[in-house]
Design a protein around this motif. Sequence first.
Motif, PDB file in Angstrom:
ATOM      1  N   TRP A   1    -161.965 -12.494  23.380  1.00  0.00           N
ATOM      2  CA  TRP A   1    -160.820 -12.962  24.141  1.00  0.00           C
ATOM      3  C   TRP A   1    -160.506 -11.959  25.243  1.00  0.00           C
ATOM      4  CZ3 TRP A   1    -161.539 -13.361  18.937  1.00  0.00           C
ATOM      5  CH2 TRP A   1    -161.576 -14.668  18.423  1.00  0.00           C
TER       6      TRP A   1
ATOM      7  N   SER B   1    -156.252 -13.941  27.112  1.00  0.00           N
ATOM      8  CA  SER B   1    -156.430 -14.673  25.860  1.00  0.00           C
ATOM      9  C   SER B   1    -157.381 -15.861  25.953  1.00  0.00           C
ATOM     10  CB  SER B   1    -155.100 -15.103  25.241  1.00  0.00           C
ATOM     11  OG  SER B   1    -155.017 -14.573  23.928  1.00  0.00           O
ATOM     12  N   ALA B   2    -157.998 -16.078  27.104  1.00  0.00           N
ATOM     13  CA  ALA B   2    -159.056 -17.088  27.160  1.00  0.00           C
ATOM     14  C   ALA B   2    -160.235 -16.595  26.324  1.00  0.00           C
ATOM     15  CB  ALA B   2    -159.504 -17.315  28.603  1.00  0.00           C
ATOM     16  N   ALA B   3    -160.894 -17.534  25.621  1.00  0.00           N
ATOM     17  CA  ALA B   3    -162.084 -17.177  24.857  1.00  0.00           C
ATOM     18  C   ALA B   3    -163.299 -17.361  25.739  1.00  0.00           C
ATOM     19  CB  ALA B   3    -162.206 -18.064  23.623  1.00  0.00           C
TER      20      ALA B   3
ATOM     21  N   GLY C   1    -162.758 -21.321  25.694  1.00  0.00           N
ATOM     22  CA  GLY C   1    -161.438 -21.921  25.527  1.00  0.00           C
ATOM     23  C   GLY C   1    -160.478 -21.330  26.533  1.00  0.00           C
ATOM     24  N   ASP C   2    -159.847 -22.200  27.314  1.00  0.00           N
ATOM     25  CA  ASP C   2    -158.923 -21.707  28.340  1.00  0.00           C
ATOM     26  C   ASP C   2    -157.634 -21.192  27.734  1.00  0.00           C
ATOM     27  OD1 ASP C   2    -160.045 -22.354  31.091  1.00  0.00           O
ATOM     28  OD2 ASP C   2    -160.389 -24.240  29.986  1.00  0.00           O
TER      29      ASP C   2
ATOM     30  N   THR D   1    -155.485 -18.437  12.353  1.00  0.00           N
ATOM     31  CA  THR D   1    -154.818 -17.746  13.472  1.00  0.00           C
ATOM     32  C   THR D   1    -155.276 -16.286  13.534  1.00  0.00           C
ATOM     33  OG1 THR D   1    -152.813 -16.960  12.292  1.00  0.00           O
ATOM     34  CG2 THR D   1    -152.769 -19.205  13.154  1.00  0.00           C
TER      35      THR D   1
ATOM     36  N   ALA E   1    -158.311 -15.202  12.407  1.00  0.00           N
ATOM     37  CA  ALA E   1    -159.718 -15.187  12.831  1.00  0.00           C
ATOM     38  C   ALA E   1    -159.816 -15.261  14.346  1.00  0.00           C
ATOM     39  CB  ALA E   1    -160.474 -16.352  12.191  1.00  0.00           C
ATOM     40  N   MET E   2    -158.851 -15.962  14.970  1.00  0.00           N
ATOM     41  CA  MET E   2    -158.882 -16.110  16.419  1.00  0.00           C
ATOM     42  C   MET E   2    -158.343 -14.857  17.118  1.00  0.00           C
ATOM     43  SD  MET E   2    -160.423 -18.886  16.498  1.00  0.00           S
ATOM     44  CE  MET E   2    -160.425 -19.474  18.184  1.00  0.00           C
ATOM     45  N   ALA E   3    -158.183 -13.776  16.369  1.00  0.00           N
ATOM     46  CA  ALA E   3    -157.747 -12.501  16.950  1.00  0.00           C
ATOM     47  C   ALA E   3    -158.603 -11.353  16.440  1.00  0.00           C
ATOM     48  CB  ALA E   3    -156.279 -12.243  16.597  1.00  0.00           C
TER      49      ALA E   3
ATOM     50  N   ALA F   1    -164.511 -16.559  13.514  1.00  0.00           N
ATOM     51  CA  ALA F   1    -164.589 -17.052  14.887  1.00  0.00           C
ATOM     52  C   ALA F   1    -166.039 -17.117  15.324  1.00  0.00           C
ATOM     53  CB  ALA F   1    -163.819 -16.122  15.820  1.00  0.00           C
ATOM     54  N   PHE F   2    -166.364 -18.133  16.060  1.00  0.00           N
ATOM     55  CA  PHE F   2    -167.678 -18.346  16.678  1.00  0.00           C
ATOM     56  C   PHE F   2    -168.754 -18.801  15.682  1.00  0.00           C
ATOM     57  CE2 PHE F   2    -165.680 -14.650  18.994  1.00  0.00           C
ATOM     58  CZ  PHE F   2    -165.080 -15.423  19.965  1.00  0.00           C
TER      59      PHE F   2
ATOM     60  N   ASP G   1    -151.327 -23.838  18.650  1.00  0.00           N
ATOM     61  CA  ASP G   1    -151.419 -22.773  19.656  1.00  0.00           C
ATOM     62  C   ASP G   1    -152.796 -22.116  19.682  1.00  0.00           C
ATOM     63  OD1 ASP G   1    -148.969 -22.980  20.840  1.00  0.00           O
ATOM     64  OD2 ASP G   1    -148.162 -21.077  20.109  1.00  0.00           O
ATOM     65  N   THR G   2    -153.442 -22.029  18.492  1.00  0.00           N
ATOM     66  CA  THR G   2    -154.779 -21.409  18.495  1.00  0.00           C
ATOM     67  C   THR G   2    -155.759 -22.240  19.312  1.00  0.00           C
ATOM     68  OG1 THR G   2    -155.353 -22.530  16.417  1.00  0.00           O
ATOM     69  CG2 THR G   2    -154.522 -20.282  16.242  1.00  0.00           C
TER      70      THR G   2
ATOM     71  N   ARG H   1    -154.623 -24.071  21.928  1.00  0.00           N
ATOM     72  CA  ARG H   1    -154.081 -24.075  23.297  1.00  0.00           C
ATOM     73  C   ARG H   1    -154.503 -22.838  24.069  1.00  0.00           C
ATOM     74  NH1 ARG H   1    -148.985 -25.782  20.705  1.00  0.00           N
ATOM     75  NH2 ARG H   1    -148.921 -28.049  20.971  1.00  0.00           N
ATOM     76  N   PHE H   2    -154.629 -21.723  23.338  1.00  0.00           N
ATOM     77  CA  PHE H   2    -154.846 -20.441  24.003  1.00  0.00           C
ATOM     78  C   PHE H   2    -156.123 -19.787  23.493  1.00  0.00           C
ATOM     79  CE2 PHE H   2    -150.197 -21.153  23.683  1.00  0.00           C
ATOM     80  CZ  PHE H   2    -149.957 -21.381  25.041  1.00  0.00           C
ATOM     81  N   GLY H   3    -157.197 -19.990  24.245  1.00  0.00           N
ATOM     82  CA  GLY H   3    -158.456 -19.327  23.885  1.00  0.00           C
ATOM     83  C   GLY H   3    -159.111 -19.891  22.648  1.00  0.00           C
ATOM     84  N   THR H   4    -159.178 -21.211  22.569  1.00  0.00           N
ATOM     85  CA  THR H   4    -159.823 -21.831  21.404  1.00  0.00           C
ATOM     86  C   THR H   4    -161.323 -21.540  21.411  1.00  0.00           C
ATOM     87  OG1 THR H   4    -159.968 -23.870  20.112  1.00  0.00           O
ATOM     88  CG2 THR H   4    -160.368 -24.068  22.478  1.00  0.00           C
ATOM     89  N   ALA H   5    -161.928 -21.609  20.244  1.00  0.00           N
ATOM     90  CA  ALA H   5    -163.376 -21.404  20.125  1.00  0.00           C
ATOM     91  C   ALA H   5    -163.849 -22.027  18.827  1.00  0.00           C
ATOM     92  CB  ALA H   5    -163.703 -19.910  20.146  1.00  0.00           C
TER      93      ALA H   5
END
Lengths: 482, 482
Positions: free
Chosen positions: A24, A65-67, A95-96, B212, B214-216, B249-250, B438-439, B441-445
């Motif tokens: 990210w 925070s974009a992926a 991901g935007d 949430t 994992a996306m960080a 993630a990924f 939100d996960t 919305r912001f930098g999904t993967a």
Amino acid sequence: MKHTRIIDLLNNTKTLQEVTVKGWVRTFRNNQFIALNDGSTIHNIQCVVDFENTPEETLKRITTSAAICVKGTLVESQGAGQKVEVQVSKIEILGDSDAEKYPIQLRNRPSLEFLREQAHLRVRTNVFGAVMRVRSVLSFAVHKYFQEKGFYYVNTPIITGSDAEGAGEMFQVSALPFDNTPRTEDGKVDYKEDFFGKQTNLTVSGQLEAETYAMALGQVYTFGPTFRAENSNTSRHLAEFWMIEPEVAFNDLAANMDLAEDFIQYVIRYAVENCADDLKFLEGRLLEEEKQKPQAERSEMALLEKLNFVLENNFKRVSYTEAIDILKNSKPNKNKKFQYLIEEWGADLQSEHERFLVEKHFKCPVILFDYPAKIKAFYMRLNDGTEPGRETVRAMDILFPGIGEIVGGSQREERLDVLIEKMHALGIEEEELWWYLDTRRFGTAVHSGFGLGFERLVLFVTGMTNIRDVIPFPRTPQNAEF
Amino acid sequence: MKHTRIIDLLNNTKTLQEVTVKGWVRTFRNNQFIALNDGSTIHNIQCVVDFENTPEETLKRITTSAAICVKGTLVESQGAGQKVEVQVSKIEILGDSDAEKYPIQLRNRPSLEFLREQAHLRVRTNVFGAVMRVRSVLSFAVHKYFQEKGFYYVNTPIITGSDAEGAGEMFQVSALPFDNTPRTEDGKVDYKEDFFGKQTNLTVSGQLEAETYAMALGQVYTFGPTFRAENSNTSRHLAEFWMIEPEVAFNDLAANMDLAEDFIQYVIRYAVENCADDLKFLEGRLLEEEKQKPQAERSEMALLEKLNFVLENNFKRVSYTEAIDILKNSKPNKNKKFQYLIEEWGADLQSEHERFLVEKHFKCPVILFDYPAKIKAFYMRLNDGTEPGRETVRAMDILFPGIGEIVGGSQREERLDVLIEKMHALGIEEEELWWYLDTRRFGTAVHSGFGLGFERLVLFVTGMTNIRDVIPFPRTPQNAEF
């Protein structure tokens, strides 16, 4: 296409290889320098974009925070602050993240309070990433310590039908239809109709159950969630927190203190050795925070210095009776600065007294022991030969600077008759704890244990000041979001 | 006087030294041979009493489960079954155990059912001592695996205000006075007055919160208690059980399957390597138990053989569609032996079908994947390009012989619009899961994870057959004792 974690890339000295990185975006400077983070470490890897040959449309989407997925060559970095960087050959937006809508606008320096409302996103910040990585490493150190010492991990029950421990207010658990609970003839809720056929609560401690296991497996520990339905809105209390409770057959109070001290030093040392980068960052954060305070209130030591101090110095062992003497004769007591003045032996120590002992008088972690029986729980071992009216129990509390009580423990009353007498005095029914009493009926022995509030340990090690900031999704009065 | 743990004594070849041992008497033969156990190992140490020079009064008190302290000399054993024994010079009774009253009379061969009612004492038997030691070692293996792979441990909340996951019936948590709950004007319980200001439940899964993180942090895992208020009185269900939920993630579905298989093999291997004595004993127990069964129902493999089989063979990966074809054409389906006959694509698989696939058809652990969307949860990734009416999701279940489903996992739906559409179709409010969305919305993967029921793993490794026998204090309908 296999990607490499950033922590591995940064430790890699084999440059000029082709790499794929996913993560990210933290920042994007000059349409050229991406600071990319994947959570594996606090450090970002710098990805240098060939902006002249990258579509404007793509560049615009490299937002906080974009992926993204970056392919390129690992090269020695020309810039300061990093050894290696990635010369980007291909960039893909996975991901935007709409910069206007993203809730955590770093340029506005979001407060820790604000970030608590964004508990699902705050772990994307440096502070919370570091705290949660340290928390994870500390958890592992707990298991490693006990397992290497031959302790067995016991999962004591979370839902409990016994409410005799009396450690605090309990939450009730039920599967009854709440709006329309079945009633007995006298109008009370009919728990016979409930899932377990009786009233049940969330555990406040696994100690009593752990004792039954210690009297069979010898050395055991728990590490699980515990609950208090207490309406205390402080920076040191949670309604749901994780507790570690070792229990050891044949250990007396002295051995119990030795175990607690050795254990705490081990897990702190493990964190110092395995979280160097995160702790260095958190030390800097704490220094920044303390600059806001008046000089007199600032810590005398920086974070790592404080941790090393705990590792290098024995905890001071002081009996309750000695502590009362010290407090009675202390300046704040004589000058009536304490809110609760210490007048006589038997007084319960308040947080202000504990802080005085630890932070002003001894200036190191303190183990207080041999407390008055009256202010401690029924299961603690009564000391032999104390004078009537001044009975003490083999209890111990460990007090830490800035944290207060971090451990509470005791040698347990192993004598059936004494234990039953104390239960009667407190109105605890024998039938309620028949199984607990069985451990004293069949092969009883001296044994001891303690409870350590895990979040207080994490507070101490990370230098955070509010307990809500060291657990992922804090539960406090009026707050069970997420 | 420092004592030595029995596991250390038995591994000691330095004979003729003076030793102190503490533990509980298992048996006392011929007024001479004490089999002493301290829980550190399944093996007892033989203590040979000089009965001619020991008071009759003391000899009488050496009864089953009495706690004693023995001093003596470690010598080579003349008898069969042990290398060393203790020639006793001094014996002290620490805690008596009245042989007539002790609830577990081994000579009566107590059943596992009876021992469940003595959950506080059953761990003093060989069977439960072994099971609980294996459970502890498996727990550690779980942490060791993930920590060594760079995963971070996340404590997701136990009390949750969100009930959207829909994994099952939930227990409600409350601090309201149950007999007299405050009510709103329309007569419903007024949760605004409750501790958290809203209705709260015990978690059924930490997955959504783990996502949430994992996306960080990239790679995370949970390992904590989860709850189901389902009235199922079976040998495979508990109301309170421990679950392990990694989230990465990924990772796509294939990587998720690789992770699950590698993880399971690692922890089983760790147990085989570190619990040899306990597993050998449990293997013998299982053989005894199976002798009671008709030949056709007995396992084809002994316990360790079965564990090694899982270690040495890849799990068979089979799509749901292939599985349905196999089942449709199977003998029990054609002969109408299945309770639920498989007639067409889309049918939910029952336990009988899973067992057929694993135990009869493939005879090895099986990973089923790409299930019909309709029978799986909303958060699973919809496969692209499937024909209308036959939409599948990237789900996978791992099925084990004798256990059934041990893992359920999926690649998660990372596309915001698709996820919202599925939530709408199921009547799940967006506001309820704003933070989860939100996960995306912001930098999904792309990301994936799974849940493994820890007790089912312990069942498999120990060869026990009832899940109530692999957790210290089981919670089931009508049962919350201890």
